[in-house]
Design an enzyme around this catalytic site. Sequence first.
Site, mmCIF file in Angstrom:
data_model
loop_
_atom_site.group_PDB
_atom_site.id
_atom_site.type_symbol
_atom_site.label_atom_id
_atom_site.label_comp_id
_atom_site.label_asym_id
_atom_site.label_seq_id
_atom_site.Cartn_x
_atom_site.Cartn_y
_atom_site.Cartn_z
ATOM 1 N N TYR A 170 0.983 -1.461 0.068
ATOM 2 C CA TYR A 170 -0.129 0.150 0.151
ATOM 3 C C TYR A 170 0.856 0.723 -0.078
ATOM 4 O O TYR A 170 0.833 2.289 -0.593
ATOM 5 C CB TYR A 170 -0.933 -0.369 1.130
ATOM 6 C CG TYR A 170 -1.970 1.222 1.376
ATOM 7 C CD1 TYR A 170 -3.428 0.761 0.498
ATOM 8 C CD2 TYR A 170 -1.510 2.548 2.349
ATOM 9 C CE1 TYR A 170 -3.908 2.024 0.548
ATOM 10 C CE2 TYR A 170 -3.138 3.236 2.094
ATOM 11 C CZ TYR A 170 -3.828 3.160 1.213
ATOM 12 O OH TYR A 170 -5.093 3.590 0.820
ATOM 13 N N LYS A 174 1.422 4.009 -2.957
ATOM 14 C CA LYS A 174 0.579 5.154 -3.169
ATOM 15 C C LYS A 174 2.306 6.331 -3.488
ATOM 16 O O LYS A 174 1.686 7.204 -3.600
ATOM 17 C CB LYS A 174 0.436 5.535 -1.602
ATOM 18 C CG LYS A 174 -1.190 4.649 -1.408
ATOM 19 C CD LYS A 174 -2.140 4.995 -2.659
ATOM 20 C CE LYS A 174 -3.471 4.385 -2.808
ATOM 21 N NZ LYS A 174 -4.573 4.548 -3.594
#
EC number: 1.-.-.-
Length: 274
Positions: A170, A174
């Site tokens: 994650y 990002k």
Amino acid sequence: MSQSTLVIIGAGGIGEAIARRVGPGKEVLLGDWSNALLQEATQRMKRDGFRVTSQHVNISSHDSVIQFAEKAQSLGQVMHVVISAGLSPVSSTRETILAVNLAGTGFCIAEFGKLIGHGGTCVVISSLAGYTLAQDVPHGVIQHLARTSPSDVLGLPLLRETVLDQWSAYGVSKRVNYVQVQDASLSWARRGARINSISPGAIQTPMLSLESQASKEEVVHDLAQNVPCKRVGDSGEVAHVAAFLLGSESSFVTGTDILVDGGALAYLSRDTSS
């Protein structure tokens, strides 16, 4: 044909909020992998008077993104694109997070960069996690991941070596989004268009509720109590920033990321030595 089309990829809390904030007077195309969520958001917006069309899209599939872009183009000149589709580390695996958040975002940026109109704009919804969960990954690694074709990036040995679990997937995905946006700003500029990203912190959405329930509740509570703004945010506050970036008032802003985190990064980066 409609004069101006707003494309929302990811019809969840933030995506729908942006559609409502920016959508009046435009043809709105909503897309999401969840047919149930997509249908609910479409019905709500139609009841409230918006001109809305919807189509299922799985952004981890290049073919699906191409079909979705073709649908958008059939509605009129695409002038505004919001890429808010993404998976949480609470409910998804390392592999699916990378497929959607990293490769999928790349597919969307590439395909809509081919058809965005002159004066058009795009906002990618990234995350504060790009600053906090991937800070130890060398920037050269992030650049290499961002600059590898979305069709090839998932097979890189470097990616397997860098990303070990769903949380690092994650954060890295990002952070890669920031570089994807920076790089794309150059090619989008040749079409007279701009692209930026927004990194929300703790925003009251269904995704935050899932994260709070998955043994991370104390983290969310800590942030809410200690960040300068002393609370979590709401999707409308992200939508206001998106409206600025999608509008003419931000005509000299491109290739950058804006934090909407209530000061969370400042809190997390504070000097605790004294």
